[in-house]
Design a protein around this motif. Structure first.
Motif, PDB file in Angstrom:
ATOM      1  N   MET A   1       0.816  -1.196   0.000  1.00 19.09           N
ATOM      2  CA  MET A   1       0.000   0.000   0.000  1.00 19.09           C
ATOM      3  C   MET A   1       0.858   1.258   0.000  1.00 19.09           C
ATOM      4  O   MET A   1       0.531   2.217  -0.661  1.00 19.09           O
ATOM      5  CB  MET A   1      -0.916  -0.045   1.228  1.00 19.09           C
ATOM      6  CG  MET A   1      -1.907   1.063   1.270  1.00 19.09           C
ATOM      7  SD  MET A   1      -3.070   0.860  -0.079  1.00 19.09           S
ATOM      8  CE  MET A   1      -4.150   2.189   0.219  1.00 19.09           C
ATOM      9  N   LYS A   2       1.965   1.236   0.745  1.00 17.50           N
ATOM     10  CA  LYS A   2       2.838   2.405   0.801  1.00 17.50           C
ATOM     11  C   LYS A   2       3.451   2.740  -0.559  1.00 17.50           C
ATOM     12  O   LYS A   2       3.546   3.920  -0.911  1.00 17.50           O
ATOM     13  CB  LYS A   2       3.925   2.213   1.845  1.00 17.50           C
ATOM     14  CG  LYS A   2       3.413   2.319   3.260  1.00 17.50           C
ATOM     15  CD  LYS A   2       4.547   2.197   4.258  1.00 17.50           C
ATOM     16  CE  LYS A   2       4.019   2.261   5.671  1.00 17.50           C
ATOM     17  NZ  LYS A   2       5.084   2.153   6.669  1.00 17.50           N
ATOM     18  N   PRO A   3       3.883   1.750  -1.370  1.00 20.20           N
ATOM     19  CA  PRO A   3       4.428   2.091  -2.689  1.00 20.20           C
ATOM     20  C   PRO A   3       3.389   2.749  -3.604  1.00 20.20           C
ATOM     21  O   PRO A   3       3.726   3.625  -4.394  1.00 20.20           O
ATOM     22  CB  PRO A   3       4.893   0.752  -3.266  1.00 20.20           C
ATOM     23  CG  PRO A   3       5.108  -0.122  -2.084  1.00 20.20           C
ATOM     24  CD  PRO A   3       4.107   0.322  -1.068  1.00 20.20           C
ATOM     25  N   VAL A   4       2.138   2.335  -3.474  1.00 22.04           N
ATOM     26  CA  VAL A   4       1.086   2.935  -4.307  1.00 22.04           C
ATOM     27  C   VAL A   4       0.893   4.394  -3.926  1.00 22.04           C
ATOM     28  O   VAL A   4       0.793   5.268  -4.793  1.00 22.04           O
ATOM     29  CB  VAL A   4      -0.234   2.147  -4.150  1.00 22.04           C
ATOM     30  CG1 VAL A   4      -1.372   2.850  -4.848  1.00 22.04           C
ATOM     31  CG2 VAL A   4      -0.070   0.734  -4.662  1.00 22.04           C
ATOM     32  N   ILE A   5       0.865   4.681  -2.637  1.00 22.49           N
ATOM     33  CA  ILE A   5       0.703   6.057  -2.176  1.00 22.49           C
ATOM     34  C   ILE A   5       1.916   6.893  -2.572  1.00 22.49           C
ATOM     35  O   ILE A   5       1.783   8.038  -3.011  1.00 22.49           O
ATOM     36  CB  ILE A   5       0.472   6.079  -0.650  1.00 22.49           C
ATOM     37  CG1 ILE A   5      -0.873   5.428  -0.335  1.00 22.49           C
ATOM     38  CG2 ILE A   5       0.519   7.500  -0.112  1.00 22.49           C
ATOM     39  CD1 ILE A   5      -1.146   5.228   1.131  1.00 22.49           C
ATOM     40  N   ALA A   6       3.110   6.336  -2.452  1.00 17.15           N
ATOM     41  CA  ALA A   6       4.326   7.055  -2.842  1.00 17.15           C
ATOM     42  C   ALA A   6       4.320   7.362  -4.331  1.00 17.15           C
ATOM     43  O   ALA A   6       4.677   8.474  -4.750  1.00 17.15           O
ATOM     44  CB  ALA A   6       5.556   6.243  -2.466  1.00 17.15           C
ATOM     45  N   ALA A   7       3.906   6.413  -5.149  1.00 12.91           N
ATOM     46  CA  ALA A   7       3.842   6.639  -6.595  1.00 12.91           C
ATOM     47  C   ALA A   7       2.811   7.715  -6.939  1.00 12.91           C
ATOM     48  O   ALA A   7       3.029   8.537  -7.834  1.00 12.91           O
ATOM     49  CB  ALA A   7       3.500   5.338  -7.310  1.00 12.91           C
ATOM     50  N   LEU A   8       1.705   7.737  -6.215  1.00  8.39           N
ATOM     51  CA  LEU A   8       0.685   8.759  -6.441  1.00  8.39           C
ATOM     52  C   LEU A   8       1.228  10.148  -6.128  1.00  8.39           C
ATOM     53  O   LEU A   8       1.031  11.090  -6.901  1.00  8.39           O
ATOM     54  CB  LEU A   8      -0.545   8.461  -5.588  1.00  8.39           C
ATOM     55  CG  LEU A   8      -1.688   9.461  -5.692  1.00  8.39           C
ATOM     56  CD1 LEU A   8      -2.257   9.478  -7.100  1.00  8.39           C
ATOM     57  CD2 LEU A   8      -2.769   9.118  -4.692  1.00  8.39           C
ATOM     58  N   PHE A   9       1.948  10.282  -5.011  1.00 10.46           N
ATOM     59  CA  PHE A   9       2.534  11.574  -4.667  1.00 10.46           C
ATOM     60  C   PHE A   9       3.594  12.008  -5.677  1.00 10.46           C
ATOM     61  O   PHE A   9       3.690  13.181  -6.020  1.00 10.46           O
ATOM     62  CB  PHE A   9       3.123  11.540  -3.258  1.00 10.46           C
ATOM     63  CG  PHE A   9       2.097  11.764  -2.186  1.00 10.46           C
ATOM     64  CD1 PHE A   9       1.485  12.997  -2.049  1.00 10.46           C
ATOM     65  CD2 PHE A   9       1.747  10.741  -1.325  1.00 10.46           C
ATOM     66  CE1 PHE A   9       0.537  13.210  -1.058  1.00 10.46           C
ATOM     67  CE2 PHE A   9       0.813  10.943  -0.335  1.00 10.46           C
ATOM     68  CZ  PHE A   9       0.192  12.182  -0.201  1.00 10.46           C
TER      69      PHE A   9
END
Length: 55
Positions: A1-9
């Motif tokens: 989940m953290k990589p998805v949020i990081a990619a979104l930012f």
């Protein structure tokens, strides 16, 4: 989940800095209402909208 949020930012950051073209300005609007109510007296209502166009 953290990589998805990081990619979104990262994607939002790159689109905001103009890497993919001219950056677009956010649209900001505000509205304030002042009124009197017979039951509770005076009141105010403030609305603030900020819109960031993605393209």
């Amino acid at each position: 989940m953290k990589p998805v949020i990081a990619a979104l930012f990262v994607a939002l950051g790159l689109s905001a800095c103009g890497v993919d073209g001219e950056p677009s300005k956010p649209e900001i609007s505000a509205r304030t209402t002042v009124g009197v109510n017979s039951g509770s007296g005076g009141y105010t209502d403030t609305e603030l909208n900020i819109h960031f166009p993605l393209n």
